[in-house]
Scaffold this motif. Structure first.
Motif, PDB file in Angstrom:
ATOM      1  N   SER A  54       0.826  -1.207   0.000  1.00 13.36           N
ATOM      2  CA  SER A  54       0.000   0.000   0.000  1.00 13.36           C
ATOM      3  C   SER A  54       0.862   1.259   0.000  1.00 13.36           C
ATOM      4  N   GLY A  55       2.067   1.158   0.552  1.00 17.21           N
ATOM      5  CA  GLY A  55       2.943   2.327   0.677  1.00 17.21           C
ATOM      6  C   GLY A  55       3.259   2.988  -0.646  1.00 17.21           C
ATOM      7  N   VAL A  56       3.247   2.207  -1.722  1.00 20.24           N
ATOM      8  CA  VAL A  56       3.472   2.790  -3.049  1.00 20.24           C
ATOM      9  C   VAL A  56       2.439   3.889  -3.321  1.00 20.24           C
ATOM     10  N   ALA A  57       1.186   3.623  -2.972  1.00 17.23           N
ATOM     11  CA  ALA A  57       0.134   4.620  -3.194  1.00 17.23           C
ATOM     12  C   ALA A  57       0.331   5.837  -2.298  1.00 17.23           C
ATOM     13  N   PHE A  58       0.855   5.610  -1.078  1.00 20.28           N
ATOM     14  CA  PHE A  58       1.113   6.742  -0.190  1.00 20.28           C
ATOM     15  C   PHE A  58       2.178   7.662  -0.800  1.00 20.28           C
ATOM     16  N   VAL A  59       3.199   7.057  -1.390  1.00 18.22           N
ATOM     17  CA  VAL A  59       4.260   7.845  -2.034  1.00 18.22           C
ATOM     18  C   VAL A  59       3.694   8.607  -3.232  1.00 18.22           C
ATOM     19  N   TYR A  60       2.804   7.956  -4.000  1.00 17.72           N
ATOM     20  CA  TYR A  60       2.204   8.644  -5.144  1.00 17.72           C
ATOM     21  C   TYR A  60       1.387   9.851  -4.688  1.00 17.72           C
ATOM     22  N   LEU A  61       0.675   9.686  -3.580  1.00 17.08           N
ATOM     23  CA  LEU A  61      -0.116  10.801  -3.055  1.00 17.08           C
ATOM     24  C   LEU A  61       0.795  11.965  -2.668  1.00 17.08           C
ATOM     25  N   PHE A  62       1.920  11.649  -2.033  1.00 16.43           N
ATOM     26  CA  PHE A  62       2.853  12.699  -1.634  1.00 16.43           C
ATOM     27  C   PHE A  62       3.453  13.379  -2.869  1.00 16.43           C
ATOM     28  N   ALA A  63       3.800  12.583  -3.877  1.00 20.80           N
ATOM     29  CA  ALA A  63       4.357  13.154  -5.108  1.00 20.80           C
ATOM     30  C   ALA A  63       3.342  14.068  -5.788  1.00 20.80           C
ATOM     31  N   GLU A  64       2.084  13.642  -5.775  1.00 25.02           N
ATOM     32  CA  GLU A  64       1.021  14.464  -6.354  1.00 25.02           C
ATOM     33  C   GLU A  64       0.898  15.790  -5.609  1.00 25.02           C
ATOM     34  N   ALA A  65       0.956  15.712  -4.273  1.00 28.73           N
ATOM     35  CA  ALA A  65       0.848  16.928  -3.466  1.00 28.73           C
ATOM     36  C   ALA A  65       2.037  17.864  -3.693  1.00 28.73           C
ATOM     37  N   LEU A  66       3.238  17.288  -3.830  1.00 28.98           N
ATOM     38  CA  LEU A  66       4.413  18.106  -4.142  1.00 28.98           C
ATOM     39  C   LEU A  66       4.190  18.893  -5.434  1.00 28.98           C
ATOM     40  N   ALA A 120       5.911  20.416 -13.247  1.00 25.84           N
ATOM     41  CA  ALA A 120       5.850  20.161 -11.816  1.00 25.84           C
ATOM     42  C   ALA A 120       5.779  18.666 -11.520  1.00 25.84           C
ATOM     43  N   HIS A 121       4.962  17.947 -12.256  1.00 26.39           N
ATOM     44  CA  HIS A 121       4.840  16.504 -12.039  1.00 26.39           C
ATOM     45  C   HIS A 121       6.111  15.766 -12.444  1.00 26.39           C
ATOM     46  N   SER A 122       6.765  16.227 -13.492  1.00 32.10           N
ATOM     47  CA  SER A 122       8.023  15.616 -13.905  1.00 32.10           C
ATOM     48  C   SER A 122       9.101  15.792 -12.834  1.00 32.10           C
ATOM     49  N   ILE A 123       9.197  16.996 -12.307  1.00 35.36           N
ATOM     50  CA  ILE A 123      10.204  17.266 -11.277  1.00 35.36           C
ATOM     51  C   ILE A 123       9.860  16.529  -9.980  1.00 35.36           C
ATOM     52  N   ALA A 124       8.576  16.455  -9.636  1.00 39.22           N
ATOM     53  CA  ALA A 124       8.167  15.738  -8.423  1.00 39.22           C
ATOM     54  C   ALA A 124       8.541  14.260  -8.507  1.00 39.22           C
ATOM     55  N   SER A 125       8.293  13.636  -9.659  1.00 41.05           N
ATOM     56  CA  SER A 125       8.618  12.207  -9.804  1.00 41.05           C
ATOM     57  C   SER A 125      10.121  11.986  -9.736  1.00 41.05           C
ATOM     58  N   GLN A 126      10.889  12.885 -10.343  1.00 39.76           N
ATOM     59  CA  GLN A 126      12.349  12.765 -10.280  1.00 39.76           C
ATOM     60  C   GLN A 126      12.862  13.003  -8.862  1.00 39.76           C
ATOM     61  N   THR A 127      12.209  13.888  -8.133  1.00 39.25           N
ATOM     62  CA  THR A 127      12.591  14.146  -6.742  1.00 39.25           C
ATOM     63  C   THR A 127      12.380  12.901  -5.881  1.00 39.25           C
ATOM     64  N   VAL A 128      11.233  12.245  -6.059  1.00 42.73           N
ATOM     65  CA  VAL A 128      10.952  11.012  -5.312  1.00 42.73           C
ATOM     66  C   VAL A 128      11.941   9.920  -5.692  1.00 42.73           C
ATOM     67  N   LEU A 129      12.207   9.789  -6.997  1.00 39.69           N
ATOM     68  CA  LEU A 129      13.151   8.776  -7.467  1.00 39.69           C
ATOM     69  C   LEU A 129      14.552   9.028  -6.910  1.00 39.69           C
ATOM     70  N   GLY A 130      15.026  10.263  -7.043  1.00 38.24           N
ATOM     71  CA  GLY A 130      16.370  10.586  -6.575  1.00 38.24           C
ATOM     72  C   GLY A 130      16.527  10.422  -5.074  1.00 38.24           C
ATOM     73  N   ALA A 131      15.532  10.878  -4.321  1.00 46.73           N
ATOM     74  CA  ALA A 131      15.585  10.747  -2.860  1.00 46.73           C
ATOM     75  C   ALA A 131      15.580   9.279  -2.458  1.00 46.73           C
ATOM     76  N   GLY A 132      14.771   8.475  -3.140  1.00 45.04           N
ATOM     77  CA  GLY A 132      14.707   7.047  -2.830  1.00 45.04           C
ATOM     78  C   GLY A 132      16.010   6.329  -3.134  1.00 45.04           C
ATOM     79  N   ARG A 133      16.608   6.631  -4.266  1.00 52.14           N
ATOM     80  CA  ARG A 133      17.869   5.983  -4.620  1.00 52.14           C
ATOM     81  C   ARG A 133      18.985   6.370  -3.659  1.00 52.14           C
ATOM     82  N   LEU A 134      19.028   7.642  -3.298  1.00 47.84           N
ATOM     83  CA  LEU A 134      20.061   8.089  -2.359  1.00 47.84           C
ATOM     84  C   LEU A 134      19.867   7.423  -0.999  1.00 47.84           C
ATOM     85  N   LEU A 135      18.626   7.320  -0.558  1.00 46.71           N
ATOM     86  CA  LEU A 135      18.327   6.669   0.715  1.00 46.71           C
ATOM     87  C   LEU A 135      18.738   5.205   0.679  1.00 46.71           C
ATOM     88  N   ARG A 136      18.383   4.506  -0.395  1.00 47.42           N
ATOM     89  CA  ARG A 136      18.723   3.085  -0.515  1.00 47.42           C
ATOM     90  C   ARG A 136      20.223   2.869  -0.652  1.00 47.42           C
TER      91      ARG A 136
END
Length: 276
Positions: A174-186, A200-216
């Motif tokens: 379910s967490g995938v949908a939570f992340v999508y909601l946050f990306a949408e809000a961003l 805005a949506h392009s940059i938001a998706s890249q922000t989520v991707l980049g933050a996730g990769r750096l975290l992992r």
């Protein structure tokens, strides 16, 4: 892995499609997979991958060595009742039905059936999934090794006790949908401030991707990375203060809790149906 291994999916939903795409990105051939569903609605995308399709669950089981049960939780008892006469000691049965316990699966299948309970998530489609599995009482190390070899191209694959599966459902399924909601809000926040929506949506998706990769890839705690972005009196700490005022941390924790409890509830309902 045996190149002659035959893999079947009973159910043609998003999880079946995600796992199939992940396996095909590895060393599994389309000709080694067969998928069943009662209607043709979801089968076309499997055919586009070169995968054989059918409306017969029994056909899939008889033609497969490893069978994924990818139907909705409430359909598990009738589906297993239908295919159970065709399950033999050569089969490994992998269920991805949320909440349906190993005990319920083993009760519905022939005695000594090899059962593994798996919870994947949608990013398996792009080989970035998070998958957790728990082995049944008759699953051997070779069965687990086989499953790992099939799923490693889907993303992160981990084994744990069954009690963690429902938690993983809330966290990652379910967490995938939570992340999508946050990306949408961003993105909507940026649109509010004057940025074009597409950008805005392009940059938001890249922000989520980049933050996730750096975290992992860094292996560091999220709080450490967050603190590195926060300069004293800067923009980020002001934004984080607003998020904390809105209860984003508590709401997110509660969302994982609610999804986990719902998975457990689905398991209880499925168990009750199996005894009727």
């Amino acid at each position: 892995m045996d190149s002659q291994l035959k893999i079947g999916f009973v159910g043609a939903g998003n999880m079946a499609f995600g796992i199939t795409k992940g396996m095909l990105s590895g060393n599994v051939l389309p000709s080694n997979i067969k998928v069943s569903a009662p209607s043709s609605r979801n089968l076309g995308r499997f055919q586009e991958l070169g995968v054989a399709v059918t409306h017969s669950n029994t056909e899939v089981v008889c033609d497969s060595d490893l069978v994924f049960i990818t139907v909705k939780p409430h359909l598990v008892p009738p589906v297993l009742s239908q295919i159970s006469p065709h399950i033999t000691d050569r089969h490994v049965v992998v269920s991805v039905a949320a909440g349906v316990t190993i005990a319920t699966l083993e009760e519905l299948l022939p005695e000594n059936s090899i059962v593994i309970r798996l919870m994947p998530n949608l990013p398996c489609v792009v080989q970035e999934g998070a998958l957790l599995f728990a082995r049944g009482s008759h699953a051997k190390p070779d069965d687990v090794a086989l499953l790992r070899s099939l799923l490693h191209c889907c993303g992160l694959v981990e084994e744990g006790p069954e009690a963690w599966i429902d938690i993983h459902t809330g966290l990652s399924g379910s967490g995938v949908a939570f992340v999508y909601l946050f990306a949408e809000a961003l993105a909507e926040g940026a649109v509010k401030m004057g940025m074009p929506s597409a950008l805005a949506h392009s940059i938001a998706s890249q922000t989520v991707l980049g933050a996730g990769r750096l975290l992992r890839d860094s292996g560091r705690h999220p709080a450490q990375l967050r603190s590195e972005v926060c300069t004293p009196g800067g923009t980020t700490i002001y934004g984080l203060h607003t998020l904390e005022q809105g209860g984003v941390r508590a709401s997110t924790m509660s969302a994982v809790e609610a999804a986990t409890e719902r998975a457990r509830e689905l398991g209880r309902l499925s168990a009750a149906r199996s005894t009727k």
